[in-house]
Design a protein around this motif. Structure first.
Motif, PDB file in Angstrom:
ATOM      1  N   GLN A 120      19.547   2.758 -16.658  1.00 37.55           N
ATOM      2  CA  GLN A 120      20.285   3.534 -17.651  1.00 37.55           C
ATOM      3  C   GLN A 120      21.229   4.491 -16.942  1.00 37.55           C
ATOM      4  OE1 GLN A 120      16.643   5.206 -19.447  1.00 37.55           O
ATOM      5  NE2 GLN A 120      17.435   4.538 -21.430  1.00 37.55           N
ATOM      6  N   ASP A 121      22.358   4.789 -17.558  1.00 40.69           N
ATOM      7  CA  ASP A 121      23.240   5.857 -17.077  1.00 40.69           C
ATOM      8  C   ASP A 121      22.866   7.113 -17.862  1.00 40.69           C
ATOM      9  OD1 ASP A 121      24.649   4.191 -15.315  1.00 40.69           O
ATOM     10  OD2 ASP A 121      25.964   3.505 -16.903  1.00 40.69           O
ATOM     11  N   ARG A 122      22.058   7.975 -17.251  1.00 40.57           N
ATOM     12  CA  ARG A 122      21.540   9.116 -18.004  1.00 40.57           C
ATOM     13  C   ARG A 122      21.554  10.416 -17.198  1.00 40.57           C
ATOM     14  NH1 ARG A 122      17.202   8.256 -20.956  1.00 40.57           N
ATOM     15  NH2 ARG A 122      16.873  10.491 -21.003  1.00 40.57           N
ATOM     16  N   ASP A 123      22.420  10.496 -16.182  1.00 44.16           N
ATOM     17  CA  ASP A 123      22.522  11.732 -15.417  1.00 44.16           C
ATOM     18  C   ASP A 123      23.603  12.667 -15.957  1.00 44.16           C
ATOM     19  OD1 ASP A 123      20.510  10.954 -13.549  1.00 44.16           O
ATOM     20  OD2 ASP A 123      21.979   9.641 -12.585  1.00 44.16           O
ATOM     21  N   GLU A 124      24.159  12.316 -17.116  1.00 42.04           N
ATOM     22  CA  GLU A 124      25.202  13.129 -17.742  1.00 42.04           C
ATOM     23  C   GLU A 124      24.572  14.070 -18.772  1.00 42.04           C
ATOM     24  OE1 GLU A 124      26.149   9.587 -15.948  1.00 42.04           O
ATOM     25  OE2 GLU A 124      25.220   9.618 -17.926  1.00 42.04           O
ATOM     26  N   ALA A 125      25.299  15.132 -19.118  1.00 35.81           N
ATOM     27  CA  ALA A 125      24.757  16.146 -20.017  1.00 35.81           C
ATOM     28  C   ALA A 125      24.938  15.788 -21.487  1.00 35.81           C
ATOM     29  CB  ALA A 125      25.405  17.507 -19.734  1.00 35.81           C
ATOM     30  N   ILE A 194      34.795  -5.291  -7.637  1.00 37.37           N
ATOM     31  CA  ILE A 194      34.845  -3.840  -7.820  1.00 37.37           C
ATOM     32  C   ILE A 194      34.540  -3.540  -9.273  1.00 37.37           C
ATOM     33  CG2 ILE A 194      36.356  -1.819  -7.876  1.00 37.37           C
ATOM     34  CD1 ILE A 194      37.847  -3.045  -5.488  1.00 37.37           C
ATOM     35  N   ASN A 195      33.653  -2.589  -9.481  1.00 36.15           N
ATOM     36  CA  ASN A 195      33.334  -2.117 -10.822  1.00 36.15           C
ATOM     37  C   ASN A 195      33.605  -0.617 -10.876  1.00 36.15           C
ATOM     38  OD1 ASN A 195      30.457  -1.186 -12.614  1.00 36.15           O
ATOM     39  ND2 ASN A 195      32.202  -2.173 -13.531  1.00 36.15           N
ATOM     40  N   LEU A 196      34.432  -0.206 -11.823  1.00 35.95           N
ATOM     41  CA  LEU A 196      34.726   1.209 -12.011  1.00 35.95           C
ATOM     42  C   LEU A 196      34.069   1.654 -13.309  1.00 35.95           C
ATOM     43  CD1 LEU A 196      37.628  -0.345 -11.072  1.00 35.95           C
ATOM     44  CD2 LEU A 196      38.175   2.030 -10.622  1.00 35.95           C
ATOM     45  N   THR A 197      33.256   2.695 -13.255  1.00 33.28           N
ATOM     46  CA  THR A 197      32.634   3.219 -14.465  1.00 33.28           C
ATOM     47  C   THR A 197      33.026   4.681 -14.644  1.00 33.28           C
ATOM     48  OG1 THR A 197      30.574   3.676 -13.296  1.00 33.28           O
ATOM     49  CG2 THR A 197      30.715   1.606 -14.510  1.00 33.28           C
ATOM     50  N   MET A 198      33.595   4.977 -15.790  1.00 31.43           N
ATOM     51  CA  MET A 198      34.070   6.327 -16.087  1.00 31.43           C
ATOM     52  C   MET A 198      33.121   7.021 -17.054  1.00 31.43           C
ATOM     53  SD  MET A 198      38.135   5.440 -16.358  1.00 31.43           S
ATOM     54  CE  MET A 198      37.846   3.820 -17.072  1.00 31.43           C
ATOM     55  N   ARG A 199      32.853   8.304 -16.751  1.00 33.29           N
ATOM     56  CA  ARG A 199      31.881   9.063 -17.551  1.00 33.29           C
ATOM     57  C   ARG A 199      32.329  10.497 -17.741  1.00 33.29           C
ATOM     58  NH1 ARG A 199      27.493   7.226 -14.058  1.00 33.29           N
ATOM     59  NH2 ARG A 199      27.804   4.991 -13.720  1.00 33.29           N
ATOM     60  N   VAL A 200      32.002  11.086 -18.873  1.00 33.20           N
ATOM     61  CA  VAL A 200      32.056  12.532 -19.071  1.00 33.20           C
ATOM     62  C   VAL A 200      30.702  13.058 -18.592  1.00 33.20           C
ATOM     63  CG1 VAL A 200      32.049  14.364 -20.780  1.00 33.20           C
ATOM     64  CG2 VAL A 200      33.732  12.526 -20.943  1.00 33.20           C
ATOM     65  N   VAL A 201      30.724  14.014 -17.689  1.00 29.02           N
ATOM     66  CA  VAL A 201      29.480  14.464 -17.046  1.00 29.02           C
ATOM     67  C   VAL A 201      28.937  15.717 -17.687  1.00 29.02           C
ATOM     68  CG1 VAL A 201      28.475  15.265 -14.880  1.00 29.02           C
ATOM     69  CG2 VAL A 201      30.160  13.415 -14.872  1.00 29.02           C
ATOM     70  N   THR A 202      29.812  16.711 -17.951  1.00 34.35           N
ATOM     71  CA  THR A 202      29.315  18.028 -18.378  1.00 34.35           C
ATOM     72  C   THR A 202      29.545  18.234 -19.852  1.00 34.35           C
ATOM     73  OG1 THR A 202      31.436  19.020 -17.780  1.00 34.35           O
ATOM     74  CG2 THR A 202      29.687  19.024 -16.114  1.00 34.35           C
TER      75      THR A 202
END
Length: 202
Positions: A120-125, A194-202
């Motif tokens: 899972q991608d779950r290190d974001e707020a 190449i895989n680019l994944t974009m996320r909002v973190v905060t």
């Protein structure tokens, strides 16, 4: 917003979102990112080396080491992360509503034998913002499951230029890459993806 080509357990696939010219432009932009913040081989908190090499662009970069999974403002080598690639940022702005740009673009380089276990991608707020994933290079068998481990999964071969959006009910879905089809694309100068994944973190 454009309708996705198909959905897999809530994950939206936009097949061929980037045409060949845009793919080539993005590949050049990624090379500039790697020149400024070199790829490195991360290890998990347990000390196991991952099969992908990675770097990041944006205000923050995602890293993993013995200290755990987290976002940091600087590359492990000490340099600041370079700006997000313009082409990748254009993908985000076209597919994500709300007017906020991502804080991080994680860049994973898969050599032909590399894979990514279900995670899972779950290190974001804030999970209200999606994760937007762009594929470049060789095809990859992408698998997506549920928001808890186990159970039924679905798979699809991702091609160069495809975009996956994990948002809404699929934001915390487990997903991974089982294998590559080496030589299925000539976008990159060598075999791999190449895989680019974009996320909002905060």
């Amino acid at each position: 917003m454009t309708d996705p080509t198909l959905t897999l357990r809530g994950a939206a696939l936009y097949r061929g979102w980037l045409d060949p010219r845009a793919q080539a432009r993005l590949a050049d932009e990624v090379r500039a990112v790697v020149a400024a913040a070199p790829l490195f081989r991360p290890v998990t908190p347990s000390g196991k080396a991952m099969s992908v090499r990675m770097t990041s662009a944006g205000r923050l970069g995602w890293i993993t080491d013995r200290k755990g999974y987290r976002y940091e403002p600087r590359h492990p080598g000490g340099m600041a992360w370079p700006p997000l690639p313009d082409t990748a940022l254009g993908v985000w702005r076209a597919l994500v509503e709300g007017g906020r740009d991502p804080d991080c673009c994680l860049v994973n380089f898969y050599e032909p034998e590399a894979r990514m276990g279900m995670h899972q991608d779950r290190d974001e707020a804030d999970f209200d913002w999606p994760v937007v994933s762009v594929s470049l290079g060789d095809e990859a068998l992408f698998r997506v499951g549920n928001t808890t481990r186990g159970g039924k999964t679905e798979s699809v071969w991702l091609q160069s230029g495809d975009v996956i959006v994990l948002g809404g009910a699929a934001r915390l879905a487990y997903h991974g890459v089982d294998r590559l089809r080496p030589g299925s694309s000539h976008v990159l100068r060598r075999a791999g993806r190449i895989n680019l994944t974009m996320r909002v973190v905060t």
